[in-house]
Scaffold this active site. Structure first.
Site, PDB file in Angstrom:
ATOM      1  N   GLU A  74      63.442  27.481  31.048  1.00 34.47           N
ATOM      2  CA  GLU A  74      64.011  28.472  30.140  1.00 34.47           C
ATOM      3  C   GLU A  74      62.863  29.070  29.337  1.00 34.47           C
ATOM      4  O   GLU A  74      62.115  28.340  28.683  1.00 34.47           O
ATOM      5  CB  GLU A  74      65.019  27.754  29.225  1.00 34.47           C
ATOM      6  CG  GLU A  74      65.845  28.674  28.364  1.00 34.47           C
ATOM      7  CD  GLU A  74      66.740  27.885  27.382  1.00 34.47           C
ATOM      8  OE1 GLU A  74      67.162  26.756  27.722  1.00 34.47           O
ATOM      9  OE2 GLU A  74      66.983  28.405  26.291  1.00 34.47           O
ATOM     10  N   ASP A  85      67.874  30.512  15.648  1.00 32.41           N
ATOM     11  CA  ASP A  85      66.809  29.524  15.781  1.00 32.41           C
ATOM     12  C   ASP A  85      66.354  28.959  14.448  1.00 32.41           C
ATOM     13  O   ASP A  85      66.355  29.649  13.433  1.00 32.41           O
ATOM     14  CB  ASP A  85      65.612  30.146  16.504  1.00 32.41           C
ATOM     15  CG  ASP A  85      65.882  30.296  17.992  1.00 32.41           C
ATOM     16  OD1 ASP A  85      66.150  29.271  18.638  1.00 32.41           O
ATOM     17  OD2 ASP A  85      65.847  31.436  18.498  1.00 32.41           O
ATOM     18  N   TYR A 198      76.343  26.269  28.741  1.00 31.30           N
ATOM     19  CA  TYR A 198      75.398  25.773  27.742  1.00 31.30           C
ATOM     20  C   TYR A 198      76.201  25.178  26.591  1.00 31.30           C
ATOM     21  O   TYR A 198      76.880  25.888  25.870  1.00 31.30           O
ATOM     22  CB  TYR A 198      74.526  26.929  27.252  1.00 31.30           C
ATOM     23  CG  TYR A 198      73.331  26.542  26.402  1.00 31.30           C
ATOM     24  CD1 TYR A 198      73.452  25.712  25.288  1.00 31.30           C
ATOM     25  CD2 TYR A 198      72.062  27.040  26.708  1.00 31.30           C
ATOM     26  CE1 TYR A 198      72.349  25.373  24.513  1.00 31.30           C
ATOM     27  CE2 TYR A 198      70.952  26.715  25.934  1.00 31.30           C
ATOM     28  CZ  TYR A 198      71.101  25.886  24.840  1.00 31.30           C
ATOM     29  OH  TYR A 198      70.005  25.567  24.081  1.00 31.30           O
TER      30      TYR A 198
END
Lengths: 302, 410
Positions: A74, A85, A198
């Site tokens: 990834e 993030d 995911y």
């Protein structure tokens, strides 16, 4: 270790007659996941940021990681304001942007890697990067260069009406994401999904966590019950011990911040590209070993 | 109050033409859907509306004055009215939205509030409502803005809020917003995120607009009562765009009323140091919405600048993007210098010290004065008061060698 003969309990949703995978898949990600399922193995999915700390070094690290047991790579495309993030990946994005790493450089990096690997490569990026390039050009380039799928934290399923068919037409997978809060949304989020789903292990942003949520097994069972595709767990996973323990329940493990932190620290300590790559290779190998041990232990235990 | 009224043609809920939408992480989607549902139910509940209206009246001090600025009027040769949002409790329009959202938070059983703030006005309003309702409150503020608006930081702390310093990126409103979103992702279960402007993922642009439309609703009523007709033009400043949206919204279907927004040109639109999103932004997706953003070719969000911390934002609420797109509203950029001069002008001419944000709207009024006839009625929304800006303006005056405080007696 690489050739376990039996299917592991827990990968059963990936049956040959699952609609999304009836025909022999042409997408590298789907091919790899099918192959792993047949072998009874789990996917190790490390994450790095393109251009962190510079393009040449990130290419050396990517190459080494791919040779150290990664099944799927990834690659983060740096963004000025990565709102999903935490500090570790924010800092990596800033390092990469400081010398102007762009989506073009990220594609270039994949093109170089494609000269030596057919393992699946995914981009992690924010949707504005796709929008500014133009949807058609972006997905055509993914296909041309060899990006098999994308993970876009700020593109929920509800906003994929326009982009979904374009991605499909280029055989690029938009990875579905689910979280422990998805609850009743789980089945609509996973149905018709491609590649893996995911599964966000922890609430909040990306980043290492010393302890994972106690409710992970509830989450695992909830996703398993509805998902027609393999389940990969990410967010907060950083140690071989965690990986070993999670191997039984999940089809794939994503490790991001723990890798990116090592790159940042190694760079700050003055390591050169090869030294950094070697160090990351050792770490990813340890994750690989832990994942295979955990998979085997689950088989023997079951 | 009817939120559905005047909504432009949309393809999906939360869309304004192509703009808007809900580009949020899956971790936040359940919280956003829960919010949307709770909001719809609340707005259909007369007791909720009654609570909101009572708080606006008894706590915020509404209706706000519709003030005939006679000296400005005679200088500019048209009827100038100021919608005095600066007279609200906490000194700005922000309280209108916050009271509505915090009532909603209470209704949803949330015990903890978080907010982003630029100039500090939204943070102060949220800290105020948290104190009033006995909720805990954390406000995210850019390090740069904490310095520019030190007084508001202390006000928030006095009110019992925690102010969290944000040092990432440009350390301004954009980064404070990103950090508030990150925090919400961590604690979506027990935390209500009070967004301060008509931005972010659906349903926020709609919620904030609906709680700010009281500004335009009152202007309409007050203007009718005074003149028996609608105003000619409405002028308001735009950062994210909440006071402008609240001012414009009840007039969108009145084509005779000009809707005019003043955005921040910073040091000038011919320099890189500006925040003129409407003039130079490109469509994109950021902070949960499809709208216009100042960005580079590959979509990296541009560092922006304005003397005004409240207008120092690289995007704009999606409904404004649509109003500009359709030509229904017009937008012009005002420099720091023009805003500072308008700040001093209003102080001197009317005895009112406006917020530096609102001074952008006043500067635009001054520039456009030639377009208005003696019978016209031009309403400027004075979104906030300027006490918080006095020190920064004084510094600006000294740095730029301006003479703002000459005394007429001498």
């Amino acid at each position: 270790m690489s050739d376990l003969p039996i299917k592991v309990p827990g990968t059963s949703p990936v049956t040959p007659d699952t609609p999304a995978t009836t025909a022999t898949p042409t997408n590298r990600l789907e091919k790899k996941l099918a192959e792993l399922a047949t072998q009874g193995r789990k996917a190790l999915i490390p994450f790095i940021v393109a251009g962190d700390p510079d393009l040449r070094t990130s290419q050396a690290i990517a190459r080494t990681i791919l040779h150290s047991g990664a099944d799927i790579l990834e690659i983060g495309v740096p963004f000025s304001d990565p709102s999903a993030d935490g500090p570790t990946i924010m800092a990596a994005d800033a390092r990469a942007l400081a010398h102007g790493t762009s989506i073009v450089d990220a594609f270039h990096l994949v093109r170089e890697l494609r000269a030596e690997t057919q393992k699946p490569i995914l981009f992690l990026l924010y949707y504005n990067t796709v929008v500014q390039m133009g949807l058609d050009l972006f997905f055509a380039t993914c296909r041309d260069v060899g990006v098999d799928g994308i993970i876009v934290p700020d593109l929920p399923l509800e906003e994929q009406d326009e982009v979904g068919p374009i991605a499909d037409s280029h055989d690029v997978i938009i990875t579905r994401m689910v979280s422990p809060l998805s609850g009743p949304r789980l089945s609509e989020l996973t149905v018709n999904g491609r590649g893996f789903v995911y599964c966000v292990a922890a609430l909040g942003v990306t980043g290492e966590r010393s302890e994972l949520s106690a409710d992970l097994s509830t989450f695992e069972m909830a996703v398993r019950a509805v998902s027609p595709i393999p389940r990969a767990l990410g967010f907060g996973i950083s140690t071989p011990d965690q990986v070993r323990e999670l191997a039984a329940g999940w089809d794939g493990i994503i490790v991001g911040s723990a890798i990116v932190r090592r790159i940042g620290e190694g760079h700050a300590a003055g390591l050169n590209a090869q030294q950094l790559a070697d160090q990351l290779g050792i770490y990813v190998s340890s994750l690989r070993e832990a994942l295979d041990e955990g998979t085997l232990a689950a088989l023997q235990g079951g | 109050m009817n939120p559905a009224q005047n909504t432009p043609a949309t393809s999906k809920p939360g869309r304004f033409g192509p703009y808007g939408g809900r580009y949020a992480a899956e971790t936040l989607m359940p919280a956003l859907l829960e919010l949307e549902k709770a909001y719809k139910e609340a707005m259909a509940d007369p007791s909720f509306i009654a609570d909101y209206q009572r708080l606006l009246r008894d706590y915020a001090g509404r209706p706000s004055l519709f003030y005939h600025a006679e000296r400005l009027s005679s200088e500019l040769g048209t009827h100038v009215y100021l919608k005095r949002e600066d007279l609200n409790h906490t000194g700005a329009h922000k309280i209108n939205n916050v009271l509505g959202q915090v009532l909603l938070a209470r209704r949803m059983g949330k015990k903890r509030l978080i907010a982003e703030t630029g100039a500090g006005q939204h943070g102060v309003a949220t800290a105020t409502a948290a104190a009033l309702f006995g909720l805990t409150c954390t406000v995210f503020m850019g390090a740069e803005d904490m310095e520019r608006q030190a007084l508001n930081v202390y006000r928030m702390e006095l009110l019992g809020a925690t102010v969290t310093k944000v040092t990432s990126g440009t350390a301004t409103l954009k980064d404070a917003t990103s950090e508030a979103m990150r925090e919400w992702t961590r604690r979506a279960d027990d935390t209500y995120y009070v967004i301060g402007s008509v931005m972010g993922p659906h349903p926020y642009p709609t919620i904030v607009r609906d709680f700010q439309r009281i500004i335009g609703d009152e202007i309409r009523e007050q203007c009718q009562a005074t003149y028996g007709r609608l105003p000619t033009a409405l002028i308001a400043c735009v950062g994210g765009g909440s006071n402008a949206m609240g001012t414009f919204y009840p007039f969108i279907d009145e084509p005779t009323v000009r809707l005019i927004g003043a955005e921040a040109a910073g040091e000038g639109i011919d320099t890189p140091r500006h925040a003129a999103t409407m003039a130079y932004g490109k469509p994109g997706v950021f902070h949960g919405m499809h709208s216009l953003f100042l960005q580079d070719q590959t979509g990296q969000i541009a560092p922006v600048y304005s003397i005004s911390a409240g207008l120092d934002y690289p995007g704009i609420g999606p409904e404004h993007a649509w109003l500009q797109h359709t030509g229904r509203a017009e937008y012009a950029a005002i420099t720091d210098l023009e805003a500072v001069e308008a700040f001093a002008w209003l102080a001197r001419q009317e005895g009112i010290i406006p917020a530096i944000e609102s001074s952008h709207a006043l500067a635009l009024l001054r520039k456009m004065a030639g377009e208005f006839k003696p019978d016209d009625i031009v309403v400027v929304t004075l979104s906030g008061r300027g006490d918080k800006d006095v020190a920064a303006i004084q510094a600006y005056q000294q740095d730029h060698g301006l003479l703002l405080t000459d005394n007429r007696e001498e």
